[in-house]
Design a protein around this motif. Structure first.
Motif, short mmCIF file in Angstrom:
data_model
loop_
_atom_site.label_atom_id
_atom_site.label_comp_id
_atom_site.label_asym_id
_atom_site.label_seq_id
_atom_site.Cartn_x
_atom_site.Cartn_y
_atom_site.Cartn_z
N VAL A 160 0.85 -1.18 0.00
CA VAL A 160 0.00 0.00 0.00
C VAL A 160 0.89 1.24 0.00
CG1 VAL A 160 -1.76 1.29 1.28
CG2 VAL A 160 -1.79 -1.19 1.29
N VAL A 161 0.55 2.18 -0.86
CA VAL A 161 1.23 3.47 -0.87
C VAL A 161 0.19 4.51 -0.48
CG1 VAL A 161 2.47 5.17 -2.26
CG2 VAL A 161 2.79 2.74 -2.70
N GLY A 162 0.50 5.30 0.53
CA GLY A 162 -0.45 6.31 0.99
C GLY A 162 0.17 7.20 2.04
N ASN A 163 -0.68 8.01 2.66
CA ASN A 163 -0.23 8.96 3.67
C ASN A 163 -0.74 8.55 5.05
OD1 ASN A 163 -0.43 10.37 0.98
ND2 ASN A 163 0.74 11.84 2.16
N VAL B 238 9.15 2.62 14.01
CA VAL B 238 8.10 3.29 13.25
C VAL B 238 7.62 4.53 13.99
CG1 VAL B 238 5.70 3.07 12.47
CG2 VAL B 238 7.36 1.29 11.91
N ALA B 239 7.35 4.39 15.29
CA ALA B 239 6.84 5.52 16.08
C ALA B 239 7.86 6.65 16.16
CB ALA B 239 6.46 5.05 17.48
N GLY B 240 9.14 6.32 16.15
CA GLY B 240 10.18 7.33 16.23
C GLY B 240 10.57 7.93 14.89
N SER B 241 10.11 7.34 13.79
CA SER B 241 10.55 7.77 12.47
C SER B 241 9.47 8.39 11.60
CB SER B 241 11.14 6.59 11.69
OG SER B 241 12.21 6.01 12.39
N THR C 284 5.67 10.25 10.81
CA THR C 284 4.74 11.21 11.40
C THR C 284 3.55 11.43 10.47
OG1 THR C 284 5.94 13.06 10.42
CG2 THR C 284 6.54 12.45 12.68
N LYS C 285 2.54 12.07 11.02
CA LYS C 285 1.31 12.37 10.29
C LYS C 285 1.63 13.07 8.97
CE LYS C 285 -2.88 15.14 10.59
NZ LYS C 285 -3.70 16.00 11.44
N GLY C 286 0.94 12.62 7.92
CA GLY C 286 1.08 13.23 6.62
C GLY C 286 2.17 12.64 5.75
N MET C 287 3.09 11.88 6.33
CA MET C 287 4.17 11.29 5.53
C MET C 287 3.61 10.29 4.54
SD MET C 287 7.42 10.29 7.83
CE MET C 287 8.67 11.48 8.18
N ARG C 288 4.15 10.34 3.33
CA ARG C 288 3.80 9.34 2.31
C ARG C 288 4.68 8.13 2.56
NH1 ARG C 288 1.23 9.48 -2.60
NH2 ARG C 288 2.01 8.07 -4.21
N VAL C 289 4.05 6.96 2.71
CA VAL C 289 4.77 5.74 3.04
C VAL C 289 4.45 4.63 2.05
CG1 VAL C 289 4.92 6.25 5.52
CG2 VAL C 289 2.99 4.92 4.64
N ILE C 290 5.34 3.66 2.01
CA ILE C 290 5.12 2.42 1.27
C ILE C 290 5.15 1.31 2.30
CG2 ILE C 290 5.97 0.89 -0.54
CD1 ILE C 290 7.53 3.37 -1.61
N ASP D 108 4.93 -5.89 7.52
CA ASP D 108 6.23 -6.57 7.53
C ASP D 108 7.35 -5.58 7.22
OD1 ASP D 108 5.19 -9.16 8.03
OD2 ASP D 108 4.68 -9.38 5.91
N GLU D 109 7.08 -4.63 6.32
CA GLU D 109 8.06 -3.62 5.92
C GLU D 109 7.34 -2.30 5.70
OE1 GLU D 109 11.33 -4.07 5.63
OE2 GLU D 109 11.35 -6.24 5.83
N ILE D 110 7.97 -1.20 6.11
CA ILE D 110 7.41 0.12 5.86
C ILE D 110 8.54 1.13 5.80
CG2 ILE D 110 7.04 0.66 8.30
CD1 ILE D 110 4.45 2.14 7.39
N GLY D 111 8.35 2.14 4.97
CA GLY D 111 9.33 3.20 4.88
C GLY D 111 8.74 4.40 4.19
N PRO D 112 9.43 5.52 4.27
CA PRO D 112 8.92 6.72 3.60
C PRO D 112 9.05 6.59 2.09
CG PRO D 112 11.09 7.14 4.52
CD PRO D 112 10.69 5.76 4.96
#
Length: 172
Positions: free
Chosen positions: A9-12, A67-70, A72-78, A104-108
């Motif tokens: 999923v790609v979104g904000n 995740v909680a430390g990296s 934030t609201k509004g960031m576009r993530v994959i 399993d995996e997430i990043g900006p």
């Protein structure tokens, strides 16, 4: 696992990830990803937003703290993970079903932004895996090494850092 539904999923993020701890001290971060399709309407000669998908997601253990430390609201993530369905009874006694993403995996997403990665210190113990299984959480620590280096290594020993230092052959 065979038969699991894995999606990307790609979104904000609709809000900052919410970090909580179970009674056993296991960290879990919950958040929502909003994914809105955009299509070009040739008749109107403009982009139009489609119906937004709001997908609840969760991560566990050290991953949750990262995740909680990296993010934030509004960031576009994959985000990539497994869809989970759970049934529950609401306050009025109605039976409900929720579909959530166990990440399993997430990043900006770097399509419209830049990011700097800092490797967290290893806690040992091998694979920590996702889900709600055992294992003890440890606080994440930042290290001051290059983002992609192996802990304890120096960049001068890196095959890619000094052209010609290992000949014309790849070092592996």
């Amino acid at each position: 696992m065979a038969g699991e539904t894995v999606i990307t999923v790609v979104g904000n993020l609709t809000a900052d990830p919410e970090l909580r701890y179970t009674q056993n001290g296991l960290p879990v971060a919950n958040f929502t990803i909003a994914s809105t399709p955009r299509n070009f309407d040739r008749a109107a000669n403009e982009w139009k937003d489609g119906e937004a998908l709001f997908l609840r997601a969760s991560v566990w253990r050290e991953f949750a703290e990262h995740v909680a430390g990296s993010l934030t609201k509004g960031m576009r993530v994959i985000a990539q993970g497994r869809l989970r369905q759970r049934s529950y009874q609401d306050r009025e006694g109605n039976q409900r079903t929720a579909i959530e993403l166990e990440v399993d995996e997430i990043g900006p997403s770097l399509r419209y932004a830049t990011a700097q990665v800092t490797r967290a210190a290893s806690t040992g113990g091998g694979f920590q895996g996702g889900g709600q299984g055992g294992g003890q959480a440890r606080p994440a620590q930042q290290v001051s090494e290059e983002p992609w280096s192996t802990p304890g290594s120096s960049t001068s020993a890196d095959a890619w850092s000094t052209p010609g230092s290992f000949g014309d052959d790849t070092p592996f």
